[in-house]
Design an enzyme around this catalytic site. Structure first.
Site, PDB file in Angstrom:
ATOM      1  N   GLU A  77      10.185  -0.898   4.894  1.00 42.97           N
ATOM      2  CA  GLU A  77       9.485  -1.308   6.113  1.00 42.97           C
ATOM      3  C   GLU A  77       8.074  -1.798   5.810  1.00 42.97           C
ATOM      4  OE1 GLU A  77      10.310   1.454   9.738  1.00 42.97           O
ATOM      5  OE2 GLU A  77      10.257   2.693   7.928  1.00 42.97           O
ATOM      6  N   GLU A 126       2.516  -3.078 -13.040  1.00 48.97           N
ATOM      7  CA  GLU A 126       1.720  -2.344 -12.058  1.00 48.97           C
ATOM      8  C   GLU A 126       0.297  -2.891 -11.869  1.00 48.97           C
ATOM      9  OE1 GLU A 126       2.009   1.900 -12.216  1.00 48.97           O
ATOM     10  OE2 GLU A 126       4.041   1.847 -13.023  1.00 48.97           O
ATOM     11  N   SER A 141       6.628  -1.847   2.146  1.00 46.36           N
ATOM     12  CA  SER A 141       6.351  -2.281   0.768  1.00 46.36           C
ATOM     13  C   SER A 141       6.638  -3.765   0.609  1.00 46.36           C
ATOM     14  CB  SER A 141       7.171  -1.459  -0.221  1.00 46.36           C
ATOM     15  OG  SER A 141       8.559  -1.538   0.079  1.00 46.36           O
ATOM     16  N   VAL A 149      -1.457 -11.068 -11.029  1.00 47.96           N
ATOM     17  CA  VAL A 149      -0.997 -10.992  -9.642  1.00 47.96           C
ATOM     18  C   VAL A 149       0.308 -11.767  -9.504  1.00 47.96           C
ATOM     19  CG1 VAL A 149      -1.585 -11.393  -7.231  1.00 47.96           C
ATOM     20  CG2 VAL A 149      -3.404 -10.975  -8.895  1.00 47.96           C
ATOM     21  N   THR A 180      -1.635  -4.552 -13.870  1.00 46.88           N
ATOM     22  CA  THR A 180      -2.567  -4.491 -15.005  1.00 46.88           C
ATOM     23  C   THR A 180      -2.694  -5.814 -15.741  1.00 46.88           C
ATOM     24  OG1 THR A 180      -0.796  -3.775 -16.507  1.00 46.88           O
ATOM     25  CG2 THR A 180      -2.060  -2.051 -15.386  1.00 46.88           C
ATOM     26  N   ARG A 185       9.024  -2.238 -10.878  1.00 41.32           N
ATOM     27  CA  ARG A 185      10.449  -2.188 -11.247  1.00 41.32           C
ATOM     28  C   ARG A 185      11.203  -1.324 -10.237  1.00 41.32           C
ATOM     29  NH1 ARG A 185      11.996  -4.028 -16.259  1.00 41.32           N
ATOM     30  NH2 ARG A 185      13.812  -2.649 -16.229  1.00 41.32           N
ATOM     31  N   TYR A 216      16.180  12.923  -6.978  1.00 40.37           N
ATOM     32  CA  TYR A 216      14.963  12.839  -6.164  1.00 40.37           C
ATOM     33  C   TYR A 216      14.657  14.239  -5.635  1.00 40.37           C
ATOM     34  CZ  TYR A 216      11.857   9.966  -3.199  1.00 40.37           C
ATOM     35  OH  TYR A 216      10.797   9.347  -2.616  1.00 40.37           O
ATOM     36  N   GLY A 230       0.788  -1.232   0.000  1.00 40.04           N
ATOM     37  CA  GLY A 230       0.000   0.000   0.000  1.00 40.04           C
ATOM     38  C   GLY A 230       0.815   1.273   0.000  1.00 40.04           C
TER      39      GLY A 230
END
Length: 629
Positions: free
Chosen positions: A279, A341, A281, A346, A343, A290, A549, A211
């Protein structure tokens, strides 16, 4: 178009069949088997020590409307003046007073600490959208005994990721569409069943891992009229086997990063894959987006670590055989899955490379007189291919931001402690308003680390840098995991903030950083934003370029629709990135918020090919999350 999904009888037979040729039930020389095989006498117990870090009811431990653990957050206190502390003991700054941070926030972003607007309380059941149910699907899930929930809080928790817009909605409103049901498969075979049932009943599936998405990937399309099921893989979290001879491990895709590393470390191994979100993901999410980790210089990005992927699509289970180190047999089908992603299907199981734990881990840091000097050093380090496990260069704004988070040792106290002799007596010409710092992480044998440190610091010195001590480096990496918590505090005081990233060729790194920050500052002025903050860091180095970043925040008090305002500015910043030769994403993925730039990235024929792949694997659009295309 007729569905090509397997009929229900076939699916149920699969559900009851034996494990496949690479399943958990197989033993081999040099392997220990995971939970499916029971406790082993080799390296540690099969059951993870302490169990999963995040329970099935995620809201028991994690914030429902913000980042991370419920017991970990930045809090503002009022004494003689305002000051900030960080709660809990999960991080090294836990239960510490941060006396300089409130002043920095006030000066930089114009915050009025008297003007606090806390978020709305958790919604009541009647405030959560009612589910759209396909009763036939629900009945079959129940009949098969699959773990599921129709509860509003479970559904809401899986309706979003962690973009600025999503968290803002949670704090002030409600999503118009959320999943209608949550299902927790326990193994690969359960997923095959669920995908088959979804095809039979015309139900939409949205895979859910940790999430942590920051691309809008988990948002339910508002126009979707079919039942939407969140397929939460968190209960598929076992290491099925570890092959100590070939240094590979077969792992269920729902495991989160910290649990994966804890279990492997107990047996003397590591994947080395540590994204900033590790922590929370999941392995499946890393594959689907990716992903990249902070230590990719040694261990590689996720595509370098993956040996084999198992994914359930509406066409059936896709897996490449054999599980050798490389295969020349046409385009790599696994690369259709990496970056898809959610699409196409699973991800259920992944075979990863692992390595023995490094015997030596050292932190370090380098101070540079300015950002340009730091970039030149980073380029030379990459050119000579002597990157440590991680090297990250912060610009001046981020350097000062990080030092505002110091405990009570003076604003530049810890930094000055590490540099005192050199900085004060020999290089007083360093300007605190211009200097920047690179943090370093070395891993390997004692001999390797010693040689790498000597070589790297020599390059840094030639670039005008000065070694700044290990304490600053270690603290910089610790802050990586707590920075995300700051945004929740900002929301309370009228600050919106977000991050975005890109990859760019070396000859354009400095120009891109300068131009994007200038573009954002100009956009803020044009829109009447009085207080804003934009900073960047160079976080990954490659032979041909680097990852950059950005963090961007502004005070929206007195302005309407701050989310739309932010999205406009970031969109223009993204256009500037592309104009400077950067990419639309390095590791965050595309989701829904970067779809508009896909044509500029993969070309029209490439985009057509991706659409054709989607049409083949998922002709009925069961995986209708709306990402990428």
């Amino acid at each position: 178009m007729a569905s090509s999904a397997p009929d229900r009888l076939t699916v149920l037979r699969r559900h009851l069949s034996c494990p496949g040729r690479d399943g958990a039930g197989r033993g081999a020389a040099g392997r220990w088997q995971g939970a499916a095989a029971g406790p082993q006498d080799t390296k540690g117990a099969a059951t993870p020590p302490g169990g999963p870090s995040i329970p099935q009811k995620r809201q028991e431990v994690l914030k429902w409307n913000g980042w991370g653990y419920k017991d970990s957050k930045f809090v503002v206190h009022k004494g003689d003046d305002y000051y900030v502390s960080f709660t809990g003991n999960r991080y090294k700054i836990g239960n510490m007073v941060l006396p300089h941070f409130a002043g920095w926030v006030k000066e930089t972003l114009g915050v009025d600490f008297e003007d606090c607007q806390p978020p709305q309380p958790p919604p009541l059941p009647h405030q959560i959208p009612q589910p759209i149910l396909h009763q036939g699907f629900v009945d079959e899930v129940r009949a098969l005994g699959l773990n599921h929930s129709l509860e509003g809080d479970d559904r809401l928790f899986r309706a979003h990721g962690h973009t600025l817009a999503e968290i803002f909605v949670l704090r002030q409103g409600m999503f118009p569409r959320i999943p209608d049901m949550v299902v927790w498969p326990g193994a690969h075979k359960d997923v095959e069943v669920l995908v088959g049932l979804a095809g039979q009943h015309g139900v939409v599936l949205i895979p859910f891992g940790g999430g942590t998405s920051v691309s809008g990937a988990l948002l339910c399309p508002e126009e979707e009229s079919r039942m939407i099921v969140s397929l939460d893989t968190s209960q598929m979290s076992n290491i099925l086997w570890l092959d100590e001879k070939n240094l590979t491990a077969r792992i269920e895709a729902g495991i989160i990063g910290q649990d994966l590393e804890r279990q492997l470390r107990a047996r003397g191994y590591t994947t080395g894959h540590e994204p900033d979100s590790y922590e929370f993901s999941s392995l499946g999410g890393w594959v689907a987006t990716r992903a990249s980790g902070m230590k990719k210089n040694i261990y590689g990005n996720i595509e370098d670590l993956v040996v084999q992927v198992r994914v359930v699509t509406p066409r059936g289970t896709v897996e490449r055989y054999p599980a050798g180190p490389r295969l020349s047999a046409g385009p790599d089908v696994q690369h259709l899955i990496m970056g898809s992603e959610g699409t196409l299907g699973v991800v259920t199981e992944v075979t990863l490379k692992v390595r023995p734990l490094p015997p030596v881990v050292h932190y370090g840091s380098i101070a540079f007189p300015d950002f340009a000097s730091g970039v030149r050093c980073m380029r030379e380090v990459a050119l000579q291919r002597c990157q440590p496990a991680s090297i990250r260069l912060m610009d001046n704004q981020q350097f000062r931001f990080g030092h505002a988070l110091k405990p009570p040792t003076g604003l530049f106290g810890l930094f000055m402690d590490g540099l005192k002799k050199v900085y004060i007596t020999k290089i007083k010409c360093f300007d605190v308003e211009r200097m920047c710092v690179a943090t370093l992480l070395f891993e390997g044998s004692e001999q390797e680390v010693t040689a790498q440190e000597a070589r790297l610091y020599k390059i840094a010195t030639a670039s005008g840098g000065v070694p700044a001590g290990g304490a600053n480096g270690e603290r910089g990496y610790m802050l990586t995991f707590v920075i995300a918590y700051i945004r929740d505090l900002g929301f309370d005081y009228g600050i919106v903030a977000e991050s975005f990233e890109t990859s760019v060729p070396w000859d354009r790194v400095y120009t891109l950083c300068h131009n994007v920050k200038h573009r954002i500052t100009s956009e803020c002025k044009e829109r009447g934003i009085k207080h804003s903050f934009v900073t960047c860091r160079v976080t990954q180095t490659y032979d041909a370029g680097a990852c950059v970043y950005f963090y961007f925040a502004f005070n929206y008090r007195g302005l309407s629709d701050p989310v739309h305002l932010y999205e406009e500015i970031e969109g223009n910043a993204r256009n500037e990135i592309l104009a400077c030769g950067g990419s639309i994403s390095h590791h965050h993925g595309i989701g829904k918020i970067r779809r508009q730039w896909m044509g500029q990235t993969v070309s029209a024929p490439g985009l057509g090919a991706l659409k054709a792949i989607k049409e083949y694997f998922d002709p009925e659009n069961i995986f209708a999350n709306g990402n990428l295309l």
